[in-house]
Design a protein around this motif. Structure first.
Motif, mmCIF file in Angstrom:
data_model
loop_
_atom_site.group_PDB
_atom_site.id
_atom_site.type_symbol
_atom_site.label_atom_id
_atom_site.label_comp_id
_atom_site.label_asym_id
_atom_site.label_seq_id
_atom_site.Cartn_x
_atom_site.Cartn_y
_atom_site.Cartn_z
ATOM 1 N N VAL A 10 -53.510 86.342 74.664
ATOM 2 C CA VAL A 10 -53.288 87.558 75.069
ATOM 3 C C VAL A 10 -54.023 88.687 74.366
ATOM 4 O O VAL A 10 -54.381 89.510 74.936
ATOM 5 C CB VAL A 10 -51.522 88.088 74.442
ATOM 6 C CG1 VAL A 10 -51.070 89.342 74.335
ATOM 7 C CG2 VAL A 10 -50.674 87.271 75.396
ATOM 8 N N ALA A 11 -54.516 88.502 73.246
ATOM 9 C CA ALA A 11 -55.531 89.339 72.613
ATOM 10 C C ALA A 11 -56.820 89.218 73.184
ATOM 11 O O ALA A 11 -57.393 90.318 73.410
ATOM 12 C CB ALA A 11 -55.440 88.741 70.865
ATOM 13 N N ALA A 12 -57.329 88.121 73.607
ATOM 14 C CA ALA A 12 -58.528 88.072 74.540
ATOM 15 C C ALA A 12 -58.323 88.891 75.747
ATOM 16 O O ALA A 12 -59.272 89.553 76.036
ATOM 17 C CB ALA A 12 -58.936 86.610 74.816
ATOM 18 N N LEU A 13 -57.071 88.655 76.409
ATOM 19 C CA LEU A 13 -57.044 89.244 77.744
ATOM 20 C C LEU A 13 -57.019 90.824 77.302
ATOM 21 O O LEU A 13 -57.129 91.917 78.235
ATOM 22 C CB LEU A 13 -55.778 89.037 78.429
ATOM 23 C CG LEU A 13 -55.678 87.525 79.023
ATOM 24 C CD1 LEU A 13 -54.335 87.334 79.396
ATOM 25 C CD2 LEU A 13 -56.789 87.526 80.133
ATOM 26 N N ALA A 14 -56.110 91.409 76.158
ATOM 27 C CA ALA A 14 -56.093 92.770 75.952
ATOM 28 C C ALA A 14 -57.536 93.354 75.631
ATOM 29 O O ALA A 14 -57.948 94.441 75.918
ATOM 30 C CB ALA A 14 -55.377 92.860 74.572
ATOM 31 N N VAL A 15 -58.502 92.483 74.880
ATOM 32 C CA VAL A 15 -59.814 92.971 74.844
ATOM 33 C C VAL A 15 -60.680 93.055 75.961
ATOM 34 O O VAL A 15 -61.246 94.286 76.293
ATOM 35 C CB VAL A 15 -60.628 92.269 73.825
ATOM 36 C CG1 VAL A 15 -62.118 92.436 73.839
ATOM 37 C CG2 VAL A 15 -59.932 92.220 72.424
ATOM 38 N N ILE A 16 -60.595 92.343 76.903
ATOM 39 C CA ILE A 16 -61.058 92.221 78.207
ATOM 40 C C ILE A 16 -60.554 93.335 79.085
ATOM 41 O O ILE A 16 -61.424 94.053 79.611
ATOM 42 C CB ILE A 16 -60.981 91.028 79.047
ATOM 43 C CG1 ILE A 16 -61.826 89.803 78.316
ATOM 44 C CG2 ILE A 16 -61.556 91.193 80.518
ATOM 45 C CD1 ILE A 16 -61.405 88.475 78.671
ATOM 46 N N ALA A 17 -59.218 93.607 78.983
ATOM 47 C CA ALA A 17 -58.812 94.764 79.751
ATOM 48 C C ALA A 17 -59.225 96.251 79.315
ATOM 49 O O ALA A 17 -59.443 97.100 80.092
ATOM 50 C CB ALA A 17 -57.038 94.734 79.782
ATOM 51 N N LEU A 18 -59.193 96.299 77.846
ATOM 52 C CA LEU A 18 -59.719 97.560 77.371
ATOM 53 C C LEU A 18 -61.275 97.784 77.599
ATOM 54 O O LEU A 18 -61.603 98.969 78.007
ATOM 55 C CB LEU A 18 -59.702 97.412 75.788
ATOM 56 C CG LEU A 18 -57.991 97.594 75.502
ATOM 57 C CD1 LEU A 18 -57.819 97.550 73.827
ATOM 58 C CD2 LEU A 18 -57.599 98.918 75.799
ATOM 59 N N LEU A 19 -61.919 96.548 77.503
ATOM 60 C CA LEU A 19 -63.294 96.811 77.822
ATOM 61 C C LEU A 19 -63.648 97.344 79.497
ATOM 62 O O LEU A 19 -64.527 98.168 79.807
ATOM 63 C CB LEU A 19 -64.004 95.434 77.688
ATOM 64 C CG LEU A 19 -64.652 95.252 75.990
ATOM 65 C CD1 LEU A 19 -65.232 93.893 75.845
ATOM 66 C CD2 LEU A 19 -65.294 96.541 75.554
#
Length: 55
Positions: A10-19
């Motif tokens: 979830v943290a990795a997907l959140a970082v990718i989504a924010l980028l």
């Protein structure tokens, strides 16, 4: 999947989504347009004294 694995994903997907959603801005953008930078109105060097002033 364990809870830690889910949290990491979830943290990795959140970082990718924010980028992906972040607006692409130039690196050196002026945050305060219309203002001069502080270095523009710096005073000149102070005059040097030839002797030590006495009290």
């Amino acid at each position: 999947m364990t809870l830690i694995t889910v949290l990491i994903l979830v943290a990795a997907l959140a970082v990718i989504a924010l980028l992906a959603l972040a607006p692409s801005a130039p690196a050196r953008r002026n945050p305060f347009p219309g203002r001069r930078s502080r270095a523009d109105h710096r005073r000149g060097s102070a005059p040097r004294l030839n002797h030590v002033p006495r009290q």
